[in-house]
Design a protein around this motif. Structure first.
Motif, PDB file in Angstrom:
ATOM      1  N   ALA A   1      -6.619  -6.310  -7.189  1.00 11.50           N
ATOM      2  CA  ALA A   1      -5.685  -6.028  -6.552  1.00 11.50           C
ATOM      3  C   ALA A   1      -4.297  -6.907  -6.918  1.00 11.50           C
ATOM      4  N   ALA A   2      -4.764  -8.291  -7.524  1.00 12.48           N
ATOM      5  CA  ALA A   2      -3.603  -8.931  -7.870  1.00 12.48           C
ATOM      6  C   ALA A   2      -3.043  -8.583  -9.313  1.00 12.48           C
ATOM      7  N   ALA A   3      -3.651  -7.867  -9.985  1.00 11.72           N
ATOM      8  CA  ALA A   3      -3.255  -7.226 -11.463  1.00 11.72           C
ATOM      9  C   ALA A   3      -2.633  -5.811 -11.280  1.00 11.72           C
ATOM     10  N   SER A   4      -2.469  -5.411 -10.004  1.00  9.87           N
ATOM     11  CA  SER A   4      -1.944  -4.309  -9.722  1.00  9.87           C
ATOM     12  C   SER A   4      -0.457  -4.233  -9.062  1.00  9.87           C
ATOM     13  N   ILE A   5       0.612  -4.567 -10.033  1.00 16.44           N
ATOM     14  CA  ILE A   5       2.041  -4.850  -9.795  1.00 16.44           C
ATOM     15  C   ILE A   5       2.709  -3.799 -10.479  1.00 16.44           C
ATOM     16  N   ASN A   6       3.502  -3.158  -9.746  1.00 16.45           N
ATOM     17  CA  ASN A   6       4.466  -1.972  -9.946  1.00 16.45           C
ATOM     18  C   ASN A   6       5.528  -2.639 -10.757  1.00 16.45           C
ATOM     19  N   PRO A   7       5.728  -2.441 -12.171  1.00 14.67           N
ATOM     20  CA  PRO A   7       6.869  -3.256 -12.760  1.00 14.67           C
ATOM     21  C   PRO A   7       8.112  -2.861 -12.434  1.00 14.67           C
ATOM     22  N   ALA A   8       8.402  -1.652 -11.796  1.00 15.74           N
ATOM     23  CA  ALA A   8       9.587  -1.314 -11.543  1.00 15.74           C
ATOM     24  C   ALA A   8       9.914  -1.749 -10.143  1.00 15.74           C
ATOM     25  N   THR A   9       9.182  -2.475  -9.248  1.00 16.38           N
ATOM     26  CA  THR A   9       9.610  -3.038  -8.211  1.00 16.38           C
ATOM     27  C   THR A   9       9.182  -4.362  -7.835  1.00 16.38           C
ATOM     28  N   GLY A  10       8.120  -5.002  -8.382  1.00 20.47           N
ATOM     29  CA  GLY A  10       7.802  -6.186  -8.351  1.00 20.47           C
ATOM     30  C   GLY A  10       6.769  -6.216  -7.320  1.00 20.47           C
ATOM     31  N   MET A  11       6.604  -5.079  -6.667  1.00 18.03           N
ATOM     32  CA  MET A  11       5.431  -5.166  -5.585  1.00 18.03           C
ATOM     33  C   MET A  11       4.260  -4.738  -5.904  1.00 18.03           C
ATOM     34  N   LEU A  12       3.173  -4.919  -5.273  1.00 16.63           N
ATOM     35  CA  LEU A  12       1.797  -4.459  -5.381  1.00 16.63           C
ATOM     36  C   LEU A  12       1.849  -2.969  -5.085  1.00 16.63           C
ATOM     37  N   TYR A  13       1.123  -2.259  -5.900  1.00 16.76           N
ATOM     38  CA  TYR A  13       0.607  -0.895  -5.996  1.00 16.76           C
ATOM     39  C   TYR A  13      -0.111  -0.872  -4.527  1.00 16.76           C
ATOM     40  N   ASP A  14      -0.024   0.288  -3.819  1.00 11.78           N
ATOM     41  CA  ASP A  14      -0.670   0.678  -2.488  1.00 11.78           C
ATOM     42  C   ASP A  14      -1.964   0.714  -2.946  1.00 11.78           C
ATOM     43  N   LEU A  15      -2.370   1.129  -3.994  1.00 14.97           N
ATOM     44  CA  LEU A  15      -3.863   1.516  -4.291  1.00 14.97           C
ATOM     45  C   LEU A  15      -4.030   0.608  -5.456  1.00 14.97           C
ATOM     46  N   THR A  16      -5.241  -0.114  -5.368  1.00 14.35           N
ATOM     47  CA  THR A  16      -5.573  -1.313  -6.632  1.00 14.35           C
ATOM     48  C   THR A  16      -5.975  -0.493  -7.721  1.00 14.35           C
ATOM     49  N   ARG A  17      -6.038   1.118  -7.617  1.00 13.05           N
ATOM     50  CA  ARG A  17      -6.461   1.791  -8.928  1.00 13.05           C
ATOM     51  C   ARG A  17      -6.129   3.319  -8.670  1.00 13.05           C
ATOM     52  N   GLU A  18      -5.949   3.926  -9.400  1.00 11.21           N
ATOM     53  CA  GLU A  18      -5.367   5.421  -9.212  1.00 11.21           C
ATOM     54  C   GLU A  18      -6.600   6.191  -8.662  1.00 11.21           C
ATOM     55  N   LEU A  19      -5.948   7.066  -7.519  1.00  9.77           N
ATOM     56  CA  LEU A  19      -6.776   7.803  -6.761  1.00  9.77           C
ATOM     57  C   LEU A  19      -6.281   9.174  -6.427  1.00  9.77           C
ATOM     58  N   ASN A  20      -6.885  10.032  -6.824  1.00 10.83           N
ATOM     59  CA  ASN A  20      -6.180  11.716  -6.988  1.00 10.83           C
ATOM     60  C   ASN A  20      -4.876  11.624  -7.460  1.00 10.83           C
ATOM     61  N   GLY A  21      -4.754  10.886  -8.824  1.00 14.35           N
ATOM     62  CA  GLY A  21      -3.518  11.013  -9.540  1.00 14.35           C
ATOM     63  C   GLY A  21      -2.337   9.925  -9.123  1.00 14.35           C
ATOM     64  N   SER A  22      -2.545   9.088  -8.151  1.00 14.82           N
ATOM     65  CA  SER A  22      -1.521   8.255  -7.530  1.00 14.82           C
ATOM     66  C   SER A  22      -1.905   6.950  -7.499  1.00 14.82           C
ATOM     67  N   ARG A  23      -0.943   5.855  -7.374  1.00 12.19           N
ATOM     68  CA  ARG A  23      -1.332   4.496  -7.060  1.00 12.19           C
ATOM     69  C   ARG A  23      -0.745   4.223  -5.631  1.00 12.19           C
ATOM     70  N   PHE A  24       0.025   5.037  -5.045  1.00 15.61           N
ATOM     71  CA  PHE A  24       0.760   5.040  -3.867  1.00 15.61           C
ATOM     72  C   PHE A  24      -0.036   5.731  -2.517  1.00 15.61           C
ATOM     73  N   ASN A  25      -0.518   7.062  -3.103  1.00 12.20           N
ATOM     74  CA  ASN A  25      -0.799   7.972  -1.622  1.00 12.20           C
ATOM     75  C   ASN A  25      -2.302   7.661  -1.571  1.00 12.20           C
ATOM     76  N   GLY A  26      -2.694   6.973  -0.510  1.00 15.85           N
ATOM     77  CA  GLY A  26      -3.736   6.737   0.014  1.00 15.85           C
ATOM     78  C   GLY A  26      -4.115   7.850   0.792  1.00 15.85           C
ATOM     79  N   TRP A  27      -5.095   7.535   1.852  1.00 13.75           N
ATOM     80  CA  TRP A  27      -5.650   8.490   2.683  1.00 13.75           C
ATOM     81  C   TRP A  27      -4.778   8.854   3.599  1.00 13.75           C
ATOM     82  N   TRP A  28      -3.856   8.033   3.938  1.00 16.84           N
ATOM     83  CA  TRP A  28      -2.835   8.101   5.037  1.00 16.84           C
ATOM     84  C   TRP A  28      -1.709   9.384   4.522  1.00 16.84           C
ATOM     85  N   ALA A  29      -1.432   9.778   3.148  1.00 13.97           N
ATOM     86  CA  ALA A  29      -0.267  10.325   2.791  1.00 13.97           C
ATOM     87  C   ALA A  29      -0.300  11.686   3.097  1.00 13.97           C
TER      88      ALA A  29
END
Length: 449
Positions: free
Chosen positions: A99-127
């Motif tokens: 989780a700590a290694a999952s930083i989006n370099p464009a924003t400095g924020m954590l990726y919302d997913l700790t690893r890619e899921l269905n082709g995304s690091r942002f769109n979890g089950w809530w998407a």
């Protein structure tokens, strides 16, 4: 509300001691909930009575909310209290490292997913609900808060995790830049640049709780200043009884969950500053929580809860969209005890005891009442009435008052409620000697946190 509570309170009666509950939940997460195939904790489901084997149906790889950081911290806490340091501890640490290694370099924020899921690091089950292709305050703020809680826990054990701290600093530094003049942190954010997309929602309050923790670690005033700037904004929603827009799956309806962040932030800021205004905020947050928290034993309409020993007293409803009880409110047990100790008002002591005892006594229903699972398995959905009764028994197709699942975040909410007071006031040796939860609770409330 107090008068009604006094008239109708009937606190649930857990049957095991603290050690047995911690051991059972640790065992269930290590040997049932964890998926070697997905290398992640999971949500699981089965069919009662047709097929009661729990099978994974969703990897829990979100950074916060229902994912990695909120899962790892309470389990690490139980490991510490039971003096365990084994392969499961290493697995939990590895999850937090990811989780700590999952930083989006464009924003400095954590990726919302700790690893890619269905082709995304942002769109979890809530998407599929309101939010897609964005950072969310709930996943980031909640994730950073529990990453910092884990950092402090490891530090107390003499282990430094600088990556965890730097990830938290990176995210909070971005959020401070984006914080609006009225203190609002926002709800969703761009994934391409440092920018708020949608400012309306309460979930950003998790950044206030995280910023307060970060100040306690770094002593950098910008983190304390940001948290203190935020609290009046979120306090206004608490006192208006309209904390809305925290979970991304409820279409911004008024909910119970966001206020939990406010309670944690108010308690943390009082510990740091000693300012009495945070006692008032903590009290207001507690009173808002009690509007969602059952004060009495309901009579469920459907099996398996109908005519069972299940007691709704202390369980909290999730939102105006979801009229079922879920275990998340148990995780503020330590903060409610702290409020009792600050005020001497045993109303808060009793309400805290109800919540913890509800969670543990509900866990006692496995498998004799639920028909599946074991002690240490827990569903997120408990229906005290006919609201949201959508599960069906596989043989009769009759409605069920529970969901036949093992939801990862649900169990750790209960474990956090049990472990956090011990970490703040009692030694693990006392746990082994204590015969029951009510005796433990009485002892906890006598300690100075």
């Amino acid at each position: 509300i107090r008068d009604l509570y006094i008239e109708s309170r009937k606190c649930p009666e857990p049957v095991h001691n603290a050690t047995e509950y911690m051991q059972a939940f640790l065992d269930s997460y290590e040997n049932i909930n964890w998926s070697d195939e997905w290398k992640a904790f999971t949500n699981m489901k089965c069919q009662v009575p047709g097929s009661i084997e729990l099978k994974p149906w969703r990897p829990l790889v979100a950074t916060g909310w229902t994912g990695t950081c909120i899962l790892a911290y309470p389990l690490l806490s139980a490991q510490k209290l039971l003096n365990l340091n084994d392969s499961f501890t290493e697995k939990l640490v590895e999850q937090l490292d990811s989780a700590a290694a999952s930083i989006n370099p464009a924003t400095g924020m954590l990726y919302d997913l700790t690893r890619e899921l269905n082709g995304s690091r942002f769109n979890g089950w809530w998407a599929g609900y309101m939010v897609r292709d964005c950072h969310c305050a709930y996943t980031n703020g909640n994730g950073v808060y529990y990453l910092l809680k884990s950092y402090l826990l490891m530090k107390e054990n003499g282990i430094d995790k600088p990556l965890w701290l730097s990830a938290a600093c990176s995210t909070i530094n971005t959020i401070i830049k984006l914080q609006l003049p009225d203190g609002n942190y926002g709800y969703t954010y761009s994934i391409d640049k440092q920018e708020i997309i949608d400012a309306d929602g309460f979930a950003g309050c998790w950044f206030a709780a995280a910023s307060a923790l970060l100040y306690s670690i770094t002593n950098e005033n910008k983190y304390l200043d940001s948290a203190e700037k935020a609290m009046p904004f979120y306090h206004s929603h608490v006192t208006n009884l309209d904390c809305w827009g925290t979970p991304m799956d409820t279409w911004k309806s008024i909910d119970q969950e966001g206020n939990l962040a406010f309670i944690k932030a108010a308690a943390a800021l009082h510990r740091i500053t000693g300012n009495e205004k945070y006692v008032k905020m903590l009290s207001d947050g507690a009173d808002y929580e009690y509007l969602w928290r059952y004060a009495y034993e309901a009579k469920p309409e459907y099996a398996p809860l109908k005519d069972s020993a299940w007691n709704s007293c202390g369980g909290s409803v999730t939102s105006v969209s979801n009229p079922h009880i879920h275990p998340m409110g148990v995780n503020i047990t330590a903060e409610l005890i702290y409020l009792y100790q600050l005020t001497g008002d045993n109303y808060h002591q009793k309400r805290a005891e109800d919540g913890l005892c509800w969670g543990l006594a509900t866990a006692d229903l496995y498998p004799s009442v639920t028909g599946y699972g074991k002690l240490g398995v827990i569903s997120e959905r408990w229906c005290p009435s006919d609201g949201l009764v959508i599960e069906r028994f596989s043989d009769t197709c009759e409605p069920s008052s529970i969901w036949f699942t093992f939801n990862g975040w649900a169990g750790v909410s209960i474990i956090e409620g049990l472990t956090e007071p011990f970490l703040r006031g009692l030694s693990s040796s006392y746990i082994d000697k204590n015969p029951g939860i009510h005796d433990i609770f009485n002892k906890i409330t006598q300690e100075v946190l």
